[in-house]
Design a protein around this motif. Structure first.
Motif, mmCIF file in Angstrom:
data_model
loop_
_atom_site.group_PDB
_atom_site.id
_atom_site.type_symbol
_atom_site.label_atom_id
_atom_site.label_comp_id
_atom_site.label_asym_id
_atom_site.label_seq_id
_atom_site.Cartn_x
_atom_site.Cartn_y
_atom_site.Cartn_z
ATOM 1 N N UNK A 409 43.871 10.672 -3.796
ATOM 2 C CA UNK A 409 43.004 11.295 -4.978
ATOM 3 C C UNK A 409 42.897 10.425 -6.240
ATOM 4 N N UNK A 410 44.146 9.606 -6.327
ATOM 5 C CA UNK A 410 44.052 8.653 -7.744
ATOM 6 C C UNK A 410 42.942 7.671 -7.473
ATOM 7 N N UNK A 411 42.654 7.283 -6.170
ATOM 8 C CA UNK A 411 41.860 6.122 -5.848
ATOM 9 C C UNK A 411 40.409 6.692 -6.185
ATOM 10 N N UNK A 412 40.228 7.938 -6.343
ATOM 11 C CA UNK A 412 38.802 8.438 -6.574
ATOM 12 C C UNK A 412 38.065 8.756 -5.243
ATOM 13 N N UNK A 413 38.773 9.086 -4.301
ATOM 14 C CA UNK A 413 38.202 9.626 -3.252
ATOM 15 C C UNK A 413 37.382 10.801 -3.417
ATOM 16 N N UNK A 414 36.077 10.911 -3.314
ATOM 17 C CA UNK A 414 35.357 12.068 -3.642
ATOM 18 C C UNK A 414 35.620 13.224 -2.722
ATOM 19 N N UNK A 415 36.476 13.353 -1.939
ATOM 20 C CA UNK A 415 36.778 14.347 -1.101
ATOM 21 C C UNK A 415 38.189 15.038 -1.565
ATOM 22 N N UNK A 416 38.902 14.366 -2.422
ATOM 23 C CA UNK A 416 40.202 14.820 -2.621
ATOM 24 C C UNK A 416 40.602 15.481 -4.233
ATOM 25 N N UNK A 417 41.080 16.277 -4.553
ATOM 26 C CA UNK A 417 41.339 16.827 -5.463
ATOM 27 C C UNK A 417 42.820 17.161 -5.765
ATOM 28 N N UNK A 418 43.744 17.129 -6.767
ATOM 29 C CA UNK A 418 44.897 17.596 -6.736
ATOM 30 C C UNK A 418 45.161 18.685 -7.685
ATOM 31 N N UNK A 419 45.706 19.814 -7.659
ATOM 32 C CA UNK A 419 45.893 20.652 -8.729
ATOM 33 C C UNK A 419 47.597 21.160 -8.665
ATOM 34 N N UNK A 420 47.986 21.719 -9.819
ATOM 35 C CA UNK A 420 49.154 22.141 -10.041
ATOM 36 C C UNK A 420 48.986 23.628 -10.255
ATOM 37 N N UNK A 421 49.752 24.616 -9.506
ATOM 38 C CA UNK A 421 49.587 25.983 -9.637
ATOM 39 C C UNK A 421 50.512 26.590 -8.748
ATOM 40 N N UNK A 422 50.012 27.820 -8.557
ATOM 41 C CA UNK A 422 50.836 28.789 -7.543
ATOM 42 C C UNK A 422 49.626 29.594 -6.407
ATOM 43 N N UNK A 423 50.178 29.964 -5.462
ATOM 44 C CA UNK A 423 49.155 30.592 -4.514
ATOM 45 C C UNK A 423 48.680 31.789 -5.213
ATOM 46 N N UNK A 424 49.098 32.567 -5.991
ATOM 47 C CA UNK A 424 48.357 33.460 -6.874
ATOM 48 C C UNK A 424 47.426 33.038 -7.773
#
Length: 453
Positions: A409-424
């Motif tokens: 994700x850090x490399x800028x892969x256009x397929x990848x995003x990272x998020x911080x949060x819970x299932x709800x």
């Protein structure tokens, strides 16, 4: 066409039994936060973890854009894929709540305490003492793994070997206790996040492949939520009086046949459910696997928490579930949304990494509150301010599987995003591509009518 992998991070220590315990500030923060998409943070290369909402200045002008649009785009693209998949783990069950005094979704620590109580303090201490150099850290999975290895090494021990017999007697009691603790879902269990999530993915256009939910959880949260919504689950079991498992049932679908039409219509609100580690209502009777919550019927079909999960996952019926996951990940234009899964099970994590490497049209969304660690630890630092608009991504993830994805994700892969949060939080953020169906409205009217009087 531009593809994305969205990784939504939604697992803190209290939501991830297999991770080290995070600082209490981290746990307390998530305990007091109501479920909301605004809790999500997106990892943006070069910026760090960016808050969902825009940062508004003193003059009520937007000073910095939030990640709202990018998150919505990632989730909409995923849900619109030809093949939509979801993988949930233990972290997705902690938002299920029973009334006070009733059993709740257990953490690994809760399972440790429950097993200790079921076995008896002296007996439990004696078993643990056999592995005192292993640093158990109240990890029931590690303890059961060591017990299994110990019993295999002492398989030929005589029946008068008290130490071996004590461990041999401990394992079934521990497993029975675990089964009882994970079977906590009832008609009174509050499941707002599960209902919201199923409602949104189940409404996906039925002209595309049915949505597929894969889960490592044993509990019946998804089944109970679907029952309340009057959604239909295809899970490999027959619709006969004794529901019997057969892999061929995954090939069936639900259609409506009307006398006035020549061709049948596929009904909406249907999804596939694959329980990778078994279920609290699966029982093996002879050569068949039946659906029953009666512990007097057959033997439970569960892969209990221990290191041998990899080998056990390739026995039937788990093999059918794993094969379905691997096949789905290889399909073109597939999207996988992951929530509450810690990537600690190699037999599940590696096929996902393989899909990232080989399937260019694959999109991935992981929801987990464990990505941001120093954020909760550095008191007096901007990282410790929950209102900070962007938090630097300054440390490697301790899980090697998630670290590889983070670097992607850090490399800028256009397929990848990272998020911080819970299932709800993820459930709230998922787009509702199709409005409430006639079938859902009818079910609500009938339910309201029956509740009167």
């Amino acid at each position: 066409m531009r593809y994305r992998v969205s990784i939504l991070s939604a697992r803190s220590a209290c939501y991830a039994p297999n991770m080290n315990t995070a600082p209490s500030t981290h746990i307390d923060y998530w305990k007091v936060q109501a479920a909301s998409r605004t809790n999500l943070r997106l990892l943006v290369p070069g910026k760090g973890w960016v808050a969902y909402a825009d940062r508004i200045g003193e003059e009520k002008k937007v000073e910095e854009l939030g990640s709202k649009d990018e998150i919505e785009s990632a989730l909409t693209n995923a849900l619109s894929a030809s093949n939509f998949l979801t993988l949930t783990g233990a972290g997705a069950s902690f938002c299920a709540r029973n009334p006070d005094g009733q059993p709740q979704a257990p953490s690994m620590t809760a399972l440790w305490d429950a097993v200790a109580g079921a076995v008896g303090a002296p007996e439990f201490a004696a078993v643990c003492a056999k592995f005192e150099k292993a640093k158990l850290n109240e990890n029931i999975e590690k303890l059961l793994s060591l017990c299994k290895v110990y019993l295999e090494l002492n398989e030929a021990a005589a029946e008068d070997d008290a130490e071996v017999m004590a461990v041999r007697a401990f394992v079934p009691v521990a497993e029975k206790c675990i089964l009882g603790r994970v079977d906590y879902v009832t008609a009174q269990t509050e499941l707002p996040a599960h209902e919201t999530y199923i409602r949104k993915i189940g409404r996906r256009g039925f002209r595309k492949a049915r949505a597929k939910i894969f889960t490592t959880n044993y509990d019946l949260s998804l089944e109970e939520a679907a029952r309340r919504l009057r959604f239909t689950i295809i899970d490999g079991f027959s619709h006969s009086l004794d529901q019997v498992y057969d892999r061929q049932h995954f090939e069936y679908d639900i259609v409506r046949r009307e006398p006035s039409k020549e061709a049948p219509d596929y009904i909406p609100n249907v999804f596939h459910l694959y329980k990778l580690h078994g279920s609290t209502d699966w029982r093996r009777v002879g050569a068949d696997v039946l659906r029953s919550r009666d512990n007097a019927v057959g033997e439970p079909v569960l892969i209990y928490p221990r290191s041998s999960k990899y080998q056990e996952a390739f026995d039937p019926p788990y093999l059918d579930m794993m094969s379905a996951l691997q096949a789905a990940l290889r399909e073109p234009d597939s999207a996988l949304v992951v929530a509450g899964f810690g990537f600690n099970d190699d037999h599940i994590s590696r096929p996902i990494l393989s899909a990232l490497e080989s399937n260019l049209s694959f999109r991935l969304v992981i929801c987990d509150p464990g990505f941001i660690r120093s954020y909760w630890e550095l008191a007096g630092d901007p990282l410790g301010d929950p209102a900070a608009h962007a938090i630097p991504d300054a440390e490697a993830h301790p899980n090697p599987m998630l670290e590889r994805i983070r670097l992607l994700a850090q490399s800028g892969d256009p397929r990848v995003h990272l998020l911080n949060g819970r299932f709800e939080d993820l459930a709230d953020a998922m787009p509702d591509l199709i409005g409430q169906t006639d079938r859902e409205r009818h079910a609500e009217r009938v339910r309201s009518m029956r509740e009167v009087g």
